[in-house]
Design an enzyme around this catalytic site. Structure first.
Site, mmCIF file in Angstrom:
data_model
loop_
_atom_site.group_PDB
_atom_site.id
_atom_site.type_symbol
_atom_site.label_atom_id
_atom_site.label_comp_id
_atom_site.label_asym_id
_atom_site.label_seq_id
_atom_site.Cartn_x
_atom_site.Cartn_y
_atom_site.Cartn_z
ATOM 1 N N GLU A 101 8.204 20.396 -37.051
ATOM 2 C CA GLU A 101 8.192 21.781 -37.521
ATOM 3 C C GLU A 101 8.946 22.743 -36.592
ATOM 4 O O GLU A 101 9.668 23.621 -37.082
ATOM 5 C CB GLU A 101 6.738 22.234 -37.719
ATOM 6 C CG GLU A 101 6.065 21.511 -38.884
ATOM 7 C CD GLU A 101 4.557 21.660 -38.907
ATOM 8 O OE1 GLU A 101 4.024 22.401 -38.053
ATOM 9 O OE2 GLU A 101 3.908 21.029 -39.765
ATOM 10 N N LYS A 133 -4.733 17.614 -44.238
ATOM 11 C CA LYS A 133 -3.779 17.308 -43.166
ATOM 12 C C LYS A 133 -4.497 16.946 -41.870
ATOM 13 O O LYS A 133 -3.997 16.141 -41.078
ATOM 14 C CB LYS A 133 -2.854 18.503 -42.948
ATOM 15 C CG LYS A 133 -1.725 18.273 -41.945
ATOM 16 C CD LYS A 133 -0.781 19.453 -41.928
ATOM 17 C CE LYS A 133 0.350 19.290 -40.945
ATOM 18 N NZ LYS A 133 1.318 20.419 -41.002
ATOM 19 N N ASP A 189 3.716 27.687 -32.687
ATOM 20 C CA ASP A 189 3.450 27.381 -34.097
ATOM 21 C C ASP A 189 1.950 27.195 -34.303
ATOM 22 O O ASP A 189 1.391 26.140 -34.002
ATOM 23 C CB ASP A 189 4.216 26.118 -34.486
ATOM 24 C CG ASP A 189 4.049 25.744 -35.959
ATOM 25 O OD1 ASP A 189 3.265 26.397 -36.665
ATOM 26 O OD2 ASP A 189 4.706 24.784 -36.400
#
Length: 525
Positions: free
Chosen positions: A159, A82, A186
């Site tokens: 997200e 990622k 996050d």
């Protein structure tokens, strides 16, 4: 396990929500009115390691099997792909080269296989989550990965928005008439997002106000600090630089990650790697305290406050205006991170939802709304509307490179999306010129070199005209997925000019097929 297969009507074309993480991924779906994260068949875990391991016989293992084999075959294993999304550079592994989106597609393919086995139904579309701070190249690469895996990517969902959906449903707040100013902290395996969100439960609206972050900061960096500490200790004891030994380094990294997890529950832990320097019969065995670990990583924790400070410098709110702080991502389990967040906001963060499952659950809720075959959406989402309104913002400003190398920012950071801007100041510069190239960048820097190049918007088949005459209009649009679209217009004729964004990251359907055909097959479990 999640609900039995008869919890949803049997058929084809089911839509799921996927949290495609740096170190671990998860997939969820709605059954019987409630979103559920599926558990994997071989481990019973709700998260799947984002690890791909290429076998010697031309197949690939993905997930827990690949993670288990990573120590034996580090040269055949890819982790944390990622972090490479949006890069045009291929990844070299097992003697072959693959684009990051191809590797990521193998993770998605495995995740879908797990979902189909659990649901008992074919899956052909998905809502895939991305960090809110992901720029256009990273989002485009993520969508491409889904397409290579054979998925119809219904939406790229930030997200933090997904986490807010999961929180609102879990607490039965949707449709309650309340409103909250929420902050989503996050910290995932490889990325960090800081997002300020206004949630109106009367109309089921989740509106992102501001976002900031760091796409190169995550839990794996905390792991690497333990790795570095171990390498230094080994070198001091043996004179051997173990970093030059890929197999032993993989063993060290595996133990470092495990030690990091243990220190979330224990004040200290024994860190051991037997015979890590076999020629000296040397076993690494030390005790690492939580206090030591926090000292080793103090600068990393402090680095997460920089995006917070940046965000609140732009916001009309202060940290003490926040009603609820949501922790998302497995790395927020570290006690010093929870303490840092509590000190910053002057309140303890919410622990109502599992930080490792929240994003996938929220994506499943969005998937259920999108899925035409879903019969549970209206019952699951009470309120004045059957749908939830998600309002996101531009994570990083969009601009055009000028001739002197500077940037003309045309869409600013934190503008609500979808959004568009039209400029009518473009023209040709040479006699007989029939095309114009506009180089597009994303970021907050004042020069092109300080920003990320998205690509070149090319206007073609322009009828000849005097050079220097402003006779072309260009409209820049950012979609609900946060991706750029460009159209051109000839102001002389009023006709649309053929426009394309040229970038190595934007692939035709034929190229998508070719990228998929280049990949080895997943090994059957």
């Amino acid at each position: 396990m999640c609900g039995e297969p008869d919890a949803v009507s049997m058929g084809s074309g089911y839509t799921v929500g996927i949290d495609l993480g740096t170190t671990r991924s998860a997939v969820a779906y709605v059954a019987g009115g409630d979103p559920e994260v599926i558990t994997t068949g071989n481990s019973g875990e709700s998260v799947i390691p984002s690890v791909v391991q290429f076998t010697e016989d031309g197949e690939v293992n993905v997930g827990q099997t690949a993670a288990n084999l990573a120590v034996q075959h580090p040269e055949r294993t890819v982790t944390e792909i990622k972090r490479e999304m949006g890069s045009e550079e291929p990844i070299s592994v097992a003697g072959e080269e693959y684009l990051p989106e191809q590797i990521s597609s193998l993770i998605l393919e495995h995740v879908i296989d797990e979902a189909e086995g659990s649901i008992g139904r074919d899956v052909d579309s998905a809502v895939i989550t991305v960090p809110a701070y992901f720029d256009d190249p990273k989002r485009t690469a993520t969508e491409t990965a889904g397409e290579i895996a054979g998925l119809d990517v219904e939406r790229l969902l930030p997200e933090p928005s997904a986490a807010c959906l999961a929180y609102g449903l879990h607490e039965s707040k949707l449709g309650s008439g309340e409103a909250e100013l929420a902050f989503v902290y996050d910290l995932g395996g490889g990325t960090f997002d800081a997002t300020l969100v206004e949630i109106d439960y009367e109309i089921n609206s989740v509106e992102t106000l501001h976002t900031a972050g760091d796409n190169e900061l995550g839990g794996s960096d905390w792991t690497e600090r333990i790795v570095d500490w171990m390498i230094e200790q080994i070198h001091a004891d043996t004179g051997v630089d173990i970093a030059d030994n890929p197999e032993q380094l993989a063993r060290i990294r595996q133990e470092a990650k495990s030690a990091k997890h243990r220190l979330s529950d224990l004040p200290s832990t024994d860190v051991s790697v037997p015979f890590v320097v076999p020629e000296q019969s040397y076993t690494f065995a030390e005790t690492l305290s939580r206090e030591q670990f926090e000292e080793l990583t103090a600068d990393l924790a402090a680095a997460t406050t920089e995006p917070l400070d940046d965000l609140f410098s732009r916001a009309d709110y202060a940290p003490d205006d926040v009603d609820k702080v949501l922790l998302v991502g497995g790395s927020v389990r570290m006690p010093h991170i929870q303490e840092l967040v509590g000190d910053y906001f002057g309140q303890e963060a919410s622990n109502e939802i599992n930080p490792e499952e929240a994003v996938a659950l929220g994506a499943a809720i969005q998937a259920e709304i999108i899925d035409d075959s879903g019969a549970d959406a209206s019952a699951m989402l009470p309120g004045e509307t059957d749908d939830i309104v998600l309002i996101d913002v531009v994570p990083q400003s969009l601009g055009v490179r000028l001739s002197d190398g500077s940037i003309d920012h045309i869409i600013e950071q934190d503008e609500q999306i979808p959004t568009s801007t039209r400029k009518e100041s473009y023209g040709t510069v040479e006699e007989g010129q029939t095309s114009v190239q506009i180089r597009v960048y994303q970021g907050e820097g004042d020069t092109a070199a300080e920003n990320t190049k998205i690509g070149t918007a090319v206007l073609r088949d322009i009828p000849p005209r005097p050079p220097g005459e402003p006779s072309l209009a260009v409209e820049f649009r950012i979609t609900t997925d946060g991706q750029l679209e460009v159209t051109g217009e000839d102001l002389k004729t009023g006709k649309q000019v053929e426009t394309a964004i040229e970038s190595a990251l934007r692939h035709s359907p034929e190229e998508i097929d070719d990228l998929g055909e280049e990949l080895p097959a997943l090994r059957e479990p």
